[in-house]
Design a protein around this motif. Structure first.
Motif, PDB file in Angstrom:
ATOM      1  N   GLU A 168       0.837  -1.204   0.000  1.00 48.89           N
ATOM      2  CA  GLU A 168       0.000   0.000   0.000  1.00 48.89           C
ATOM      3  C   GLU A 168       0.872   1.254   0.000  1.00 48.89           C
ATOM      4  OE1 GLU A 168      -0.449  -2.660   1.739  1.00 48.89           O
ATOM      5  OE2 GLU A 168      -2.564  -3.248   1.775  1.00 48.89           O
ATOM      6  N   PHE A 169       1.974   1.222   0.764  1.00 51.46           N
ATOM      7  CA  PHE A 169       2.904   2.356   0.777  1.00 51.46           C
ATOM      8  C   PHE A 169       3.490   2.591  -0.614  1.00 51.46           C
ATOM      9  CE2 PHE A 169       7.397   3.513   0.775  1.00 51.46           C
ATOM     10  CZ  PHE A 169       7.371   4.757   1.393  1.00 51.46           C
ATOM     11  N   MET A 226      11.505  -1.658   2.415  1.00 54.13           N
ATOM     12  CA  MET A 226      12.074  -1.216   3.692  1.00 54.13           C
ATOM     13  C   MET A 226      11.518   0.155   4.086  1.00 54.13           C
ATOM     14  SD  MET A 226      16.033  -2.548   3.769  1.00 54.13           S
ATOM     15  CE  MET A 226      16.561  -1.712   2.280  1.00 54.13           C
ATOM     16  N   GLU A 227      11.382   1.040   3.108  1.00 54.66           N
ATOM     17  CA  GLU A 227      10.813   2.360   3.398  1.00 54.66           C
ATOM     18  C   GLU A 227       9.379   2.226   3.900  1.00 54.66           C
ATOM     19  OE1 GLU A 227      13.430   4.571  -0.104  1.00 54.66           O
ATOM     20  OE2 GLU A 227      11.297   4.198  -0.368  1.00 54.66           O
ATOM     21  N   GLY A 228       8.616   1.349   3.249  1.00 56.02           N
ATOM     22  CA  GLY A 228       7.228   1.155   3.667  1.00 56.02           C
ATOM     23  C   GLY A 228       7.112   0.554   5.049  1.00 56.02           C
ATOM     24  N   PHE A 229       8.106  -0.251   5.436  1.00 63.30           N
ATOM     25  CA  PHE A 229       8.069  -0.912   6.740  1.00 63.30           C
ATOM     26  C   PHE A 229       8.422   0.054   7.866  1.00 63.30           C
ATOM     27  CE2 PHE A 229       9.698  -3.936   9.982  1.00 63.30           C
ATOM     28  CZ  PHE A 229       8.594  -4.772  10.058  1.00 63.30           C
ATOM     29  N   PHE A 230       9.317   1.020   7.574  1.00 59.25           N
ATOM     30  CA  PHE A 230       9.807   1.896   8.644  1.00 59.25           C
ATOM     31  C   PHE A 230       9.293   3.334   8.564  1.00 59.25           C
ATOM     32  CE2 PHE A 230      13.182  -1.373   8.512  1.00 59.25           C
ATOM     33  CZ  PHE A 230      13.137  -1.773   9.830  1.00 59.25           C
ATOM     34  N   ALA A 231       8.668   3.740   7.454  1.00 57.48           N
ATOM     35  CA  ALA A 231       8.254   5.134   7.300  1.00 57.48           C
ATOM     36  C   ALA A 231       7.065   5.468   8.200  1.00 57.48           C
ATOM     37  CB  ALA A 231       7.889   5.421   5.845  1.00 57.48           C
ATOM     38  N   ASP A 232       6.779   6.736   8.303  1.00 61.07           N
ATOM     39  CA  ASP A 232       5.634   7.171   9.107  1.00 61.07           C
ATOM     40  C   ASP A 232       4.353   6.561   8.522  1.00 61.07           C
ATOM     41  OD1 ASP A 232       5.055   9.839  11.103  1.00 61.07           O
ATOM     42  OD2 ASP A 232       3.364   9.041   9.947  1.00 61.07           O
TER      43      ASP A 232
END
Length: 249
Positions: free
Chosen positions: A90-91, A189-195
Motif C-alpha cells: 500500500e505504501f 524497507m521504506e514502507g516498513f519503517f516510514a511514518d
C-alpha cells in the motif's frame, strides 16, 4: 596571476558580529505555546496522500506480487508482522501514484548513458514505468518457467526467484533484474519503517519493535531521565485519533 581573496575579510567579520549583537539585544528566545497551535499542520508543505483504501497505481495482480515479495523480504517472526501485513504494498502504491512515481522532482531529459556507480542509475524511465515494465517481465518469466505467477509459487521457489533477480541471473527486459530487485527492496524497507501517514508501517509495527517514539515534538520531560526505559507509545506525524479536537476534525 591574481591572488585569491581572503576567506574572511575584516568587513565581513564586523558585519557578522553586528548581526549577533542584534539578535542578543532583541531577545531571540524560544517561546512556549499553550493550547491549540496557531497554525494548521502541513499547511505549507502537505504530505502526499498515503493509502486511500483502493489501489491507485497497482492492478490486483501487481499488488499480489509486491505483497508476496514483501512477505519474503520481511517475513513475520516473534518481533513483528511481515512486510505485506505492515502495508508495504500500500505504501509503494501511494508513492508510485505520486511525484515519486512520475519523477516530478528529477531531471529526466537525458542523455542516458551508463555511468559510474557513484552517478546512480541512468535509466530513462520513471519509477512508475520501471515497476510496470519490470513486474510485467517478471510475470512473463514466472509463467514461462513455473506456469504460475510469482505470488502463487511456494516460499522456497519465491526465494529462488528473488535470489536470481538480486544477482542478475534472471534476465528481464527492458528493466535489468538487479535494478528491479533493488528498487523493490528499498521501497519495501521504506514502507516498513516510514511514518504510517504514508500508508505503510501499519499500526506502527516497526516503531513498536524498535522502541522508536515517532514524531514527538517535545522531549523536555525526558531530558534528565538517563538509562531509563521510557516505553513511549509511538506517535505519527498525523498524531493519534485520541488527540483530535473539535478544532482539528
Amino acid at each position: 596571476m591574481s591572488l585569491k581573496p581572503p576567506l574572511l575579510t575584516r568587513r565581513r567579520l564586523l558585519a557578522s558580529a553586528a548581526a549577533g549583537l542584534s539578535l542578543i539585544s532583541t531577545g531571540a528566545y524560544a517561546r512556549v505555546l499553550d493550547g491549540t497551535a496557531p497554525w494548521q499542520p502541513f499547511a505549507a508543505n502537505p504530505p502526499e496522500q498515503g493509502w486511500t483504501g483502493t489501489w491507485r497505481f497497482f492492478n490486483e495482480a501487481e499488488a499480489r506480487t509486491i505483497g508476496a515479495m514483501a512477505d519474503r523480504m520481511i517475513p513475520a517472526d516473534d518481533l513483528s508482522v511481515s512486510g505485506r501485513e505492515a502495508g508495504c504494498a500500500e505504501f509503494i502504491d501511494g508513492q508510485l501514484a505520486g511525484s515519486y512515481g512520475t519523477g516530478e522532482k528529477l531531471y529526466m531529459q537525458g542523455p542516458f548513458k551508463e555511468g559510474t556507480p557513484e552517478q546512480g542509475d541512468q535509466l530513462p524511465w520513471t519509477m512508475a514505468e520501471r515497476y510496470r515494465m519490470g513486474l510485467a517481465s517478471l510475470s512473463e518469466y514466472c509463467r514461462k518457467t513455473y506456469s504460475n505467477e510469482f505470488a502463487d509459487l511456494d516460499g522456497e521457489t519465491q526465494d529462488e526467484v528473488l535470489s536470481g533477480l538480486e544477482t542478475g541471473d534472471i534476465a528481464l527486459s527492458p528493466i535489468p533484474s538487479k535494478t528491479l530487485f533493488s528498487d523493490i527492496l528499498n521501497n519495501v524497507m521504506e514502507g516498513f519503517f516510514a511514518d504510517p501517514l504514508y500508508g505503510g508501517n501499519r499500526d506502527m509495527a516497526s516503531w513498536k519493535m524498535l522502541g522508536f517514539p515517532g514524531a514527538r515534538y517535545d522531549y523536555r520531560p525526558y531530558l534528565m531521565k538517563y538509562n531509563e526505559k521510557l516505553d513511549l507509545e509511538p506517535v505519527s506525524m498525523a498524531g493519534r485519533a485520541a488527540w483530535q479536537t473539535e478544532a482539528t476534525q
